[in-house]
Design a protein around this motif. Structure first.
Motif, PDB file in Angstrom:
ATOM      1  N   ILE A  15       4.177   5.542  -5.633  1.00 12.18           N
ATOM      2  CA  ILE A  15       3.955   5.798  -7.141  1.00 12.18           C
ATOM      3  C   ILE A  15       2.856   6.862  -7.416  1.00 12.18           C
ATOM      4  CG2 ILE A  15       3.288   4.507  -9.235  1.00 12.18           C
ATOM      5  CD1 ILE A  15       4.731   2.061  -7.704  1.00 12.18           C
ATOM      6  N   ALA A  16       1.859   6.723  -6.787  1.00  8.30           N
ATOM      7  CA  ALA A  16       0.887   7.893  -7.199  1.00  8.30           C
ATOM      8  C   ALA A  16       1.244   9.194  -6.835  1.00  8.30           C
ATOM      9  CB  ALA A  16      -0.559   7.615  -6.497  1.00  8.30           C
ATOM     10  N   ASN A  17       2.023   9.377  -5.803  1.00  9.14           N
ATOM     11  CA  ASN A  17       2.569  10.732  -5.630  1.00  9.14           C
ATOM     12  C   ASN A  17       3.431  11.208  -6.503  1.00  9.14           C
ATOM     13  OD1 ASN A  17       2.526  12.125  -2.547  1.00  9.14           O
ATOM     14  ND2 ASN A  17       1.282  10.516  -2.738  1.00  9.14           N
ATOM     15  N   ILE A  18       4.448  10.261  -6.902  1.00  5.12           N
ATOM     16  CA  ILE A  18       5.363  10.611  -8.116  1.00  5.12           C
ATOM     17  C   ILE A  18       4.854  10.930  -9.435  1.00  5.12           C
ATOM     18  CG2 ILE A  18       7.429   9.641  -9.141  1.00  5.12           C
ATOM     19  CD1 ILE A  18       8.099   8.162  -6.671  1.00  5.12           C
ATOM     20  N   CYS A  19       3.797  10.117  -9.864  1.00  2.76           N
ATOM     21  CA  CYS A  19       3.173  10.302 -10.891  1.00  2.76           C
ATOM     22  C   CYS A  19       2.255  11.748 -11.050  1.00  2.76           C
ATOM     23  CB  CYS A  19       2.169   8.907 -11.342  1.00  2.76           C
ATOM     24  SG  CYS A  19       2.983   7.523 -11.823  1.00  2.76           S
ATOM     25  N   PHE A  20       2.154  12.101  -9.883  1.00  5.28           N
ATOM     26  CA  PHE A  20       1.237  13.126  -9.718  1.00  5.28           C
ATOM     27  C   PHE A  20       2.288  14.341 -10.101  1.00  5.28           C
ATOM     28  CE2 PHE A  20      -0.002  17.227  -7.629  1.00  5.28           C
ATOM     29  CZ  PHE A  20      -1.421  17.113  -7.515  1.00  5.28           C
ATOM     30  N   ALA A  21       3.470  14.390  -9.789  1.00  7.32           N
ATOM     31  CA  ALA A  21       4.354  15.425 -10.165  1.00  7.32           C
ATOM     32  C   ALA A  21       4.812  15.240 -11.675  1.00  7.32           C
ATOM     33  CB  ALA A  21       5.395  15.304  -9.098  1.00  7.32           C
ATOM     34  N   LEU A  22       5.024  13.911 -11.825  1.00  4.57           N
ATOM     35  CA  LEU A  22       5.477  13.657 -13.424  1.00  4.57           C
ATOM     36  C   LEU A  22       4.385  13.958 -14.515  1.00  4.57           C
ATOM     37  CD1 LEU A  22       7.221  10.244 -13.184  1.00  4.57           C
ATOM     38  CD2 LEU A  22       8.369  12.541 -13.492  1.00  4.57           C
ATOM     39  N   THR A  26       9.976   8.960  -2.786  1.00  5.14           N
ATOM     40  CA  THR A  26      11.012   8.064  -2.689  1.00  5.14           C
ATOM     41  C   THR A  26      11.200   7.462  -1.111  1.00  5.14           C
ATOM     42  OG1 THR A  26      12.055   9.413  -4.335  1.00  5.14           O
ATOM     43  CG2 THR A  26      13.353   8.104  -3.375  1.00  5.14           C
ATOM     44  N   LEU A  27      10.954   8.384  -0.374  1.00  7.73           N
ATOM     45  CA  LEU A  27      11.105   8.120   1.005  1.00  7.73           C
ATOM     46  C   LEU A  27      10.171   6.924   1.429  1.00  7.73           C
ATOM     47  CD1 LEU A  27      11.474  11.418   2.838  1.00  7.73           C
ATOM     48  CD2 LEU A  27      13.331   9.729   2.820  1.00  7.73           C
ATOM     49  N   ALA A  28       8.831   6.800   0.709  1.00 11.91           N
ATOM     50  CA  ALA A  28       8.012   5.996   1.140  1.00 11.91           C
ATOM     51  C   ALA A  28       8.389   4.697   0.692  1.00 11.91           C
ATOM     52  CB  ALA A  28       6.727   6.357   0.264  1.00 11.91           C
ATOM     53  N   ILE A  29       8.985   4.602  -0.626  1.00 10.62           N
ATOM     54  CA  ILE A  29       9.457   3.208  -1.243  1.00 10.62           C
ATOM     55  C   ILE A  29      10.578   2.792  -0.338  1.00 10.62           C
ATOM     56  CG2 ILE A  29      10.621   2.305  -3.320  1.00 10.62           C
ATOM     57  CD1 ILE A  29       9.048   4.427  -4.937  1.00 10.62           C
ATOM     58  N   ILE A  30      11.463   3.569   0.036  1.00  9.72           N
ATOM     59  CA  ILE A  30      12.495   2.917   1.016  1.00  9.72           C
ATOM     60  C   ILE A  30      11.891   2.363   2.245  1.00  9.72           C
ATOM     61  CG2 ILE A  30      14.820   3.657   2.547  1.00  9.72           C
ATOM     62  CD1 ILE A  30      15.232   5.947   0.000  1.00  9.72           C
ATOM     63  N   THR A  31      11.132   3.338   2.768  1.00 15.02           N
ATOM     64  CA  THR A  31      10.255   2.829   4.028  1.00 15.02           C
ATOM     65  C   THR A  31       9.494   1.596   3.925  1.00 15.02           C
ATOM     66  OG1 THR A  31      10.049   5.023   4.701  1.00 15.02           O
ATOM     67  CG2 THR A  31       8.744   3.462   5.983  1.00 15.02           C
ATOM     68  N   ALA A  77       0.733  -1.075   0.005  1.00 17.59           N
ATOM     69  CA  ALA A  77       0.106   0.015   0.119  1.00 17.59           C
ATOM     70  C   ALA A  77       0.806   1.184   0.062  1.00 17.59           C
ATOM     71  CB  ALA A  77      -0.997  -0.153   1.142  1.00 17.59           C
ATOM     72  N   LEU A  78       1.900   1.102   0.595  1.00 17.17           N
ATOM     73  CA  LEU A  78       2.895   2.404   0.667  1.00 17.17           C
ATOM     74  C   LEU A  78       3.473   2.523  -0.475  1.00 17.17           C
ATOM     75  CD1 LEU A  78       3.900   4.725   2.588  1.00 17.17           C
ATOM     76  CD2 LEU A  78       5.691   3.296   3.659  1.00 17.17           C
ATOM     77  N   PHE A  92      -4.730  11.039 -10.178  1.00 14.64           N
ATOM     78  CA  PHE A  92      -3.571  10.206  -9.508  1.00 14.64           C
ATOM     79  C   PHE A  92      -3.468  10.824  -7.928  1.00 14.64           C
ATOM     80  CE2 PHE A  92      -1.109  10.454 -13.674  1.00 14.64           C
ATOM     81  CZ  PHE A  92      -0.895   9.111 -13.613  1.00 14.64           C
ATOM     82  N   TRP A  93      -4.106  11.842  -7.454  1.00 12.61           N
ATOM     83  CA  TRP A  93      -4.532  12.089  -6.214  1.00 12.61           C
ATOM     84  C   TRP A  93      -5.635  11.379  -5.610  1.00 12.61           C
ATOM     85  CZ3 TRP A  93      -1.067  13.457  -3.108  1.00 12.61           C
ATOM     86  CH2 TRP A  93      -1.237  14.011  -1.842  1.00 12.61           C
ATOM     87  N   GLY A  94      -6.513  11.020  -6.335  1.00 14.55           N
ATOM     88  CA  GLY A  94      -7.521   9.925  -5.899  1.00 14.55           C
ATOM     89  C   GLY A  94      -6.843   8.566  -5.929  1.00 14.55           C
ATOM     90  N   ALA A  95      -5.990   8.309  -6.782  1.00 14.65           N
ATOM     91  CA  ALA A  95      -5.399   6.781  -6.654  1.00 14.65           C
ATOM     92  C   ALA A  95      -4.641   6.880  -5.360  1.00 14.65           C
ATOM     93  CB  ALA A  95      -4.713   6.707  -7.736  1.00 14.65           C
ATOM     94  N   SER A  96      -3.839   7.772  -5.078  1.00 15.73           N
ATOM     95  CA  SER A  96      -3.226   8.163  -3.973  1.00 15.73           C
ATOM     96  C   SER A  96      -3.848   7.797  -2.663  1.00 15.73           C
ATOM     97  CB  SER A  96      -2.285   9.387  -3.571  1.00 15.73           C
ATOM     98  OG  SER A  96      -1.674   9.436  -2.612  1.00 15.73           O
ATOM     99  N   GLY A  97      -5.219   8.423  -2.649  1.00 15.79           N
ATOM    100  CA  GLY A  97      -6.147   8.195  -1.447  1.00 15.79           C
ATOM    101  C   GLY A  97      -6.435   6.892  -1.133  1.00 15.79           C
TER     102      GLY A  97
END
Length: 465
Positions: free
Chosen positions: A111-118, A214-219, A105-106, A146-151
């Motif tokens: 990925i959704a956050n990164i796609c939002f900026a991309l 990026t921090l979320a993927i590492i975490t 989930a994290l 993408f923000w809805g997907a993040s949610g």
């Protein structure tokens, strides 16, 4: 494909119970601490990828010229998917391996956050249109998607944590541990504002999504190493047996009926459970108060009390900080003083909400506003932690703990939507007095529901039901 996914997330089997008492004691001490801090840090990082939008909104507005209504679509998309997803993902989490479910989930949130900026990197606003639509409009809807997907993926975090805390901590200690973990909400909000604010100030709004992602993927990778599913999957006895606590008849009945299907347990403990429905309805009004304070307080202080934005923001900062203390105290008081009785603590806290709102309305000394808003946070975050989380878990079955919190959580986000639209409507029609009345009435309705729950809780204890 769906079968392979189901197998991947499938709950690990129960191992033969370890008979060595010293080994059990050592393993429980090790894993309980490890599970707790992993859940706390993991959920804090979820908030880094959730509250960053607030810091990014001014940059989005200035760069693309979006109106407040258009920007409001972003918040609405997350509230909608988060609310629905909390229930759906709650059902999925009950039968899933927490060790895989929470990190996944994290990662998807990241990925959704990164796609939002991309999205803003690959689509450059201008005069060129796609499919007859301006690129600004195309970009806005990509942001919304993408923000809805993040949610949606963020909504899978809480049910997985709820399952862990329910299985690793027993009733006599769960209030304290749950309240301590719940501080991850405020910790994540505070860190998100600080980190995202620094990133936006130095490198622009996109970095407020790239870096937390990026921090979320590492975490997530770290969480996979730290987490495990139920104690029984490690060969440990269930937590009530380990703590030698008297088990309520309801839980004993669940244990005796292990052959029931998940659907049957779900129906009995959620759909046909009067207490769960009352908690869910009460949660609507808790969220009206919570989001009313979080989202509208600065505007209230600026317009009704003529504070500068800087002073208003400073006053609001006391809300989550003092809220941490209120959250911890709620769990401690319910465990240590009221011996696991949650309803009476909710009543005390909600009464405090009413008093704080009334005093805030009539107070004319600016310094006292800091105290009242801080106390409002403390009295709000206590019921927010207990009603939709702890109380929901303890009023159902451990086997549907995630679904129970997801069910009440969905109602909570109905309250979030009502808070946004209802507060705005009351302000437009009746001024800021209307907003205060709206929040106070919400607290009073919640008090009424919690009174019914307290009477019912007392009756069940007397009858040993």
């Amino acid at each position: 494909m769906s079968f392979n996914l189901a197998q991947f997330f499938k709950e690990p089997p129960v191992k033969e119970t370890i008979q060595d008492g010293e080994k059990v004691k050592s393993m429980y001490a090790h894993w309980r601490l490890r599970i707790f801090y992993a859940c706390f840090i993991g959920y804090t990082v979820f908030y880094l990828c959730k509250k960053n939008i607030a810091v990014a909104l001014p940059g989005l507005s200035s760069e693309y010229g979006y109106s407040n209504t258009e920007l409001g679509l972003l918040g609405s998309s997350l509230y909608l998917t988060y609310g629905i997803g909390k229930f759906v993902n709650g059902v999925l989490a009950d039968g899933s391996d927490v060790r895989k479910f929470l990190p996944t989930a994290l990662i998807m949130t990241a990925i959704a956050n990164i796609c939002f900026a991309l999205s803003a990197v690959f689509i450059t606003p201008g005069h060129v249109s796609f499919f007859g639509l301006p690129t600004n409009t195309i970009l806005l809807w990509l942001f919304v998607f993408f923000w809805g997907a993040s949610g949606w993926f963020q909504s899978a975090g809480f049910p997985a944590v709820a399952k862990s805390l329910t299985y690793w901590y027993s009733n006599s200690e769960r209030g304290t541990k749950w309240s301590l973990w719940s501080c991850s909400h405020q910790t994540g909000t505070f860190l998100s504002v600080i980190i995202s604010g620094f990133l936006v100030a130095h490198w622009g709004w996109k970095m407020a999504f790239f870096v937390p992602g990026t921090l979320a993927i590492i975490t997530a990778a770290w969480l996979y190493d730290r987490l495990r599913d139920r104690p029984q999957s490690l060969g440990l006895p269930d937590i009530e047996t380990y703590n030698n606590e008297p088990v309520a008849k309801k839980i004993e009945k669940d244990c005796e009926q292990d052959n029931r299907s998940y659907v049957e347990i779900f129906k009995q403990n959620i759909l046909y459970n009067k207490t769960i429905w009352l908690l869910a309805i009460a949660y609507i009004f808790v969220y009206i108060i919570r989001f009313g304070a979080e989202d509208w307080m600065i505007k209230y202080l600026s317009e009704a009390k003529h504070n500068s934005l800087e002073i208003a923001a400073m006053k609001l900062s006391s809300l989550p900080l003092v809220g941490i203390a209120g959250t911890i105290c709620a769990g401690l008081i319910s465990d240590k003083i009221f011996k696991g009785q949650r309803a009476i603590v909710n009543l005390i806290y909600l009464t405090g909400v009413v008093i704080c709102l009334v005093l805030l309305k009539f107070n004319t000394i600016s310094a006292i506003d800091f105290i009242l808003i801080g106390l409002l946070g403390a009295f709000t975050y206590g019921p927010q932690m207990m009603i939709g989380g702890l109380c929901a878990v303890e009023s159902s079955s451990k086997k549907v703990a995630s679904a129970a919190t997801g069910f009440t959580g969905t109602f909570g986000y109905v309250g979030a939507v009502l808070s946004a639209t209802g507060t705005g409507f009351m302000v437009d029609k009746f001024g800021w007095n209307g907003a205060i009345i709206f929040w106070v009435l919400s607290a009073l309705i919640c008090i009424g529901i919690c009174t019914v729950l307290m009477i019912d809780e007392k009756r069940r204890k007397e009858n040993n039901v």
